[in-house]
Design a protein around this motif. Structure first.
Motif, PDB file in Angstrom:
ATOM      1  N   UNK A 282       0.881  -1.153  -0.023  1.00 58.34           N
ATOM      2  CA  UNK A 282      -0.085   0.209  -0.184  1.00 58.34           C
ATOM      3  C   UNK A 282       0.215   1.753   0.058  1.00 58.34           C
ATOM      4  N   UNK A 283       0.571   2.471  -1.237  1.00 62.67           N
ATOM      5  CA  UNK A 283       0.974   3.302  -1.050  1.00 62.67           C
ATOM      6  C   UNK A 283       0.469   4.592  -0.610  1.00 62.67           C
ATOM      7  N   UNK A 284       1.304   5.469   0.177  1.00 64.62           N
ATOM      8  CA  UNK A 284       0.348   6.169   0.739  1.00 64.62           C
ATOM      9  C   UNK A 284       0.909   7.929   0.107  1.00 64.62           C
ATOM     10  N   UNK A 285       0.295   8.944  -0.213  1.00 58.62           N
ATOM     11  CA  UNK A 285       0.785   9.949  -0.664  1.00 58.62           C
ATOM     12  C   UNK A 285       0.069  11.236  -0.133  1.00 58.62           C
ATOM     13  N   UNK A 286       0.594  11.890   0.680  1.00 60.58           N
ATOM     14  CA  UNK A 286       0.255  13.064   1.526  1.00 60.58           C
ATOM     15  C   UNK A 286       1.199  14.269   0.944  1.00 60.58           C
ATOM     16  N   UNK A 287      -0.009  15.079   0.583  1.00 61.41           N
ATOM     17  CA  UNK A 287       0.962  16.435   0.630  1.00 61.41           C
ATOM     18  C   UNK A 287      -0.338  17.225   1.428  1.00 61.41           C
ATOM     19  N   UNK A 288       0.882  18.747   2.306  1.00 63.52           N
ATOM     20  CA  UNK A 288       0.042  19.460   3.052  1.00 63.52           C
ATOM     21  C   UNK A 288       0.806  20.616   2.728  1.00 63.52           C
ATOM     22  N   UNK A 297       5.066  13.606   1.398  1.00 65.31           N
ATOM     23  CA  UNK A 297       5.520  12.667   2.337  1.00 65.31           C
ATOM     24  C   UNK A 297       5.050  11.333   1.295  1.00 65.31           C
ATOM     25  N   UNK A 298       5.068  10.128   0.698  1.00 63.20           N
ATOM     26  CA  UNK A 298       5.754   9.577   0.091  1.00 63.20           C
ATOM     27  C   UNK A 298       5.561   7.943   1.256  1.00 63.20           C
ATOM     28  N   UNK A 299       4.795   7.267   1.482  1.00 63.05           N
ATOM     29  CA  UNK A 299       4.892   6.302   2.611  1.00 63.05           C
ATOM     30  C   UNK A 299       4.646   5.255   2.087  1.00 63.05           C
ATOM     31  N   UNK A 300       4.833   3.567   2.240  1.00 58.74           N
ATOM     32  CA  UNK A 300       4.887   2.186   1.933  1.00 58.74           C
ATOM     33  C   UNK A 300       4.951   0.973   2.765  1.00 58.74           C
ATOM     34  N   UNK A 301       4.555   0.543   2.809  1.00 57.90           N
ATOM     35  CA  UNK A 301       4.284  -0.672   4.077  1.00 57.90           C
ATOM     36  C   UNK A 301       5.374  -2.021   4.176  1.00 57.90           C
ATOM     37  N   UNK A 345      15.057  17.099   1.004  1.00 58.10           N
ATOM     38  CA  UNK A 345      14.694  15.335   1.205  1.00 58.10           C
ATOM     39  C   UNK A 345      14.796  14.835   2.142  1.00 58.10           C
ATOM     40  N   UNK A 346      14.216  13.771   2.899  1.00 57.87           N
ATOM     41  CA  UNK A 346      14.627  12.858   4.162  1.00 57.87           C
ATOM     42  C   UNK A 346      13.845  11.590   3.947  1.00 57.87           C
ATOM     43  N   UNK A 347      14.128  10.550   5.045  1.00 54.81           N
ATOM     44  CA  UNK A 347      13.613   9.412   4.563  1.00 54.81           C
ATOM     45  C   UNK A 347      13.616   9.000   6.294  1.00 54.81           C
ATOM     46  N   UNK A 348      12.143   8.734   7.272  1.00 55.68           N
ATOM     47  CA  UNK A 348      12.295   8.157   8.152  1.00 55.68           C
ATOM     48  C   UNK A 348      11.749   6.684   8.462  1.00 55.68           C
ATOM     49  N   UNK A 357       8.894   9.083   3.175  1.00 53.70           N
ATOM     50  CA  UNK A 357      10.239  10.180   2.059  1.00 53.70           C
ATOM     51  C   UNK A 357       9.413  11.441   2.199  1.00 53.70           C
ATOM     52  N   UNK A 358       9.967  12.559   3.192  1.00 54.01           N
ATOM     53  CA  UNK A 358       9.414  13.571   3.061  1.00 54.01           C
ATOM     54  C   UNK A 358      10.036  15.181   1.934  1.00 54.01           C
ATOM     55  N   UNK A 359       9.301  15.317   1.286  1.00 52.41           N
ATOM     56  CA  UNK A 359       9.821  16.276   0.566  1.00 52.41           C
ATOM     57  C   UNK A 359       9.008  18.014   0.717  1.00 52.41           C
TER      58      UNK A 359
END
Length: 544
Positions: A282-288, A297-301, A345-348, A357-359
């Motif tokens: 599941x890919x999750x994409x959030x913009x704010x 923010x682009x996250x995966x499981x 850009x960084x990752x957590x 990944x946050x951009x």
């Protein structure tokens, strides 16, 4: 809030007498000094927390309250693990402890924890140095990219020369009558050489760090285009998509193509991580939007990113893929693009599973860009040229490039003279006038720029009919020279189509000034993976 915090602090621990050095200080003076110390702590970004014998944390100033909350604690509650463990070690060893803590997402912060334990009471100083750490990481990454960029510049030039020969001669062979088996084999050779050329372009894209061509753009729209491109792959690979886009987010001043390249690379990496981990995901994409920036923010499981990998994830040539499956440059290029835009850009790793990944991109305004000029790469096959029967001098120190250009030009019924150096070419120009001169930029002895200046002094009209070919579009000197002149430039490895376009441009007289700049920009800025590069070099000996 500060007054209540000070009152709580005074009931449990008073530092005023020790700090003031006065044995006769009054309670009122102690309170005033405490208040002054806490104000100074706020000004310097330091937070002070008292931890009582029962393990409850009492922030003593506003900064402490904020940082305590970031660590998962609250006023009067049990001290977070970062504080209690540091105090336990301080009590056991009898010495103050200094640790660094990285808080959990969604907003990770680097916080220094300094702990002192005495008589059952703990005092902890907290300081947020997230921005300092990010700046250090950015400087370190910039140094890595700068040093590797110097290496890449030389390596790319050396690789582009043989790639020019492989691709060029493959095109010439494909122009002949061939049986199907041989044609497929040659097309495979050409395709693999083109793949290698794109790898070289990726190398150059972060070494060159070209200036972005920016315009006001909707980040949500850019993201949606990339997701549309990947939608089919998501379906067949059983990857679900969860999108939350901030409809009120401000537009940003970016290069749309470059930002989409970043989104594509990050999403492709996330997709691969999930497939490798459990065959779906599941890919999750959030913009704010924020006051002065936007965050994507682009996250995966997937399995998450191990700490030893996270430290090097943006390093050039670092990859966890099997040999032959990746160059280790995708995220390096992403880092360079975002840094060029003034963002980060960084990752957590996520607490539950996977990574994000946050951009962040700054909100800015500027003038809309003018439409760019297209520059076609040319087909694999060879079509008849519109120009023939001219006298052309080819100058390149690489034998394969001289022979390739000779065969291409002879195919178009041109008469060709070859020179292996700038000095030899200068001697030929003294004795003969040529319709066109095609010269490499980087040669021993007399380079292309020096040769051009010598021809220009002798015959300015002849100098206008020089076409430059180069594998060195990274060198500041080369770039500065090519941007000063109006002559066409082909970046190696070039295709036959752009070479013919350049010849038509210099013979078109009035078309020279209009066509040349687009060819120059295409050669110097051909850093995108899909770009079709072109270039040339000088030769020796003559033939017709």
């Amino acid at each position: 809030m500060t007054d209540s915090l000070i009152g709580s602090r005074r009931r449990s621990m008073t530092l005023a007498p020790q700090t003031s050095g006065s044995a006769n200080s009054s309670p009122g003076q102690d309170a005033a000094l405490n208040f002054a110390l806490l104000r100074l702590a706020n000004l310097t970004g330091a937070g002070l927390v008292r931890v009582d014998a029962e393990g409850h944390a009492w922030p003593l100033n506003e900064t402490a309250a904020n940082l305590l909350e970031a660590l998962g604690g609250s006023y009067g509650a049990t001290a977070p693990g970062a504080l209690s463990s540091a105090l336990a070690t301080a009590a056991e060893t009898g010495t103050p402890q200094l640790n660094e803590v990285l808080t959990s997402p969604p907003v990770s912060r680097h916080i220094t924890v300094a702990a002192l334990h005495s008589d059952g009471i703990g005092l902890v100083a907290l300081r947020d140095h997230t921005e300092e750490r990010l700046l250090q990481e950015r400087l370190l990454q910039s140094e890595k990219m700068a040093s590797v960029g110097q290496l890449v510049s030389g390596v790319a030039h050396e690789l582009n020369n043989p790639l020019t020969g492989v691709m060029g001669f493959s095109q010439l062979l494909l122009a002949r009558e061939l049986d199907d088996t041989v044609r497929i084999q040659i097309q495979t050779i050409y395709g693999e050489a083109e793949r290698a050329a794109k790898i070289v372009q990726n190398l150059l894209s972060f070494a060159r760090r070209r200036r972005p061509t920016k315009e006001m753009a909707d980040v949500n729209a850019l993201m949606q285009r990339v997701l549309e491109l990947r939608s089919y792959d998501f379906t067949i690979r059983n990857i679900g998509l969860d999108i939350t886009l901030d409809a009120h987010m401000a537009r940003v001043w970016v290069d749309p193509d470059q930002i989409q390249q970043v989104f594509f690379n990050v999403i492709k990496n996330a997709e691969q991580a999930m497939i490798d981990a459990h065959g779906s995901g599941k890919l999750t994409v959030v913009t704010a939007g924020a006051e002065d920036s936007v965050r994507i923010s682009i996250s995966d499981d997937g399995p998450g990113i191990p700490p030893e990998v996270a430290r090097r994830i943006f390093d050039p040539f670092f990859t966890t893929k099997d040999a032959g499956e990746g160059t280790g440059l995708g995220l390096t290029i992403c880092y360079g693009i975002i840094d060029e835009h003034g963002g980060r850009i960084w990752t957590e790793n996520l607490p539950e599973a996977g990574s994000v990944f946050h951009i962040e991109l700054p909100i800015g305004a500027g003038e809309e860009r003018e439409p760019g000029t297209a520059h076609g790469g040319g087909a694999v096959g060879v079509t008849p040229s519109a120009v023939s029967g001219r006298r052309i001098l080819v100058v390149d120190d690489e034998v394969s490039i001289r022979l390739l250009l000779h065969d291409i030009l002879r195919l178009d019924q041109h008469s060709v003279a070859l020179a292996s150096s700038g000095l030899e070419a200068a001697d030929l120009v003294e004795r003969e006038r040529f319709d066109i001169i095609i010269t490499d930029m980087k040669m021993p002895g007399m380079d292309g720029a020096s040769f051009f200046r010598q021809v220009q002094e002798r015959d300015p009209a002849q100098a206008e009919r020089i076409i430059f070919i180069t594998g060195d579009t990274v060198s500041p000197d080369t770039r500065a020279f090519l941007q000063r002149v109006t002559n066409p430039v082909l970046a190696k490895p070039f295709k036959i189509g752009p070479l013919r376009d350049a010849i038509e441009a210099v013979l078109g007289r009035g078309a020279i000034s209009a066509a040349a700049p687009s060819l120059v920009e295409s050669a110097i800025h051909a850093s995108e993976p899909d770009a079709q590069p072109a270039k040339t070099t000088p030769d020796t000996h003559t033939s017709s």
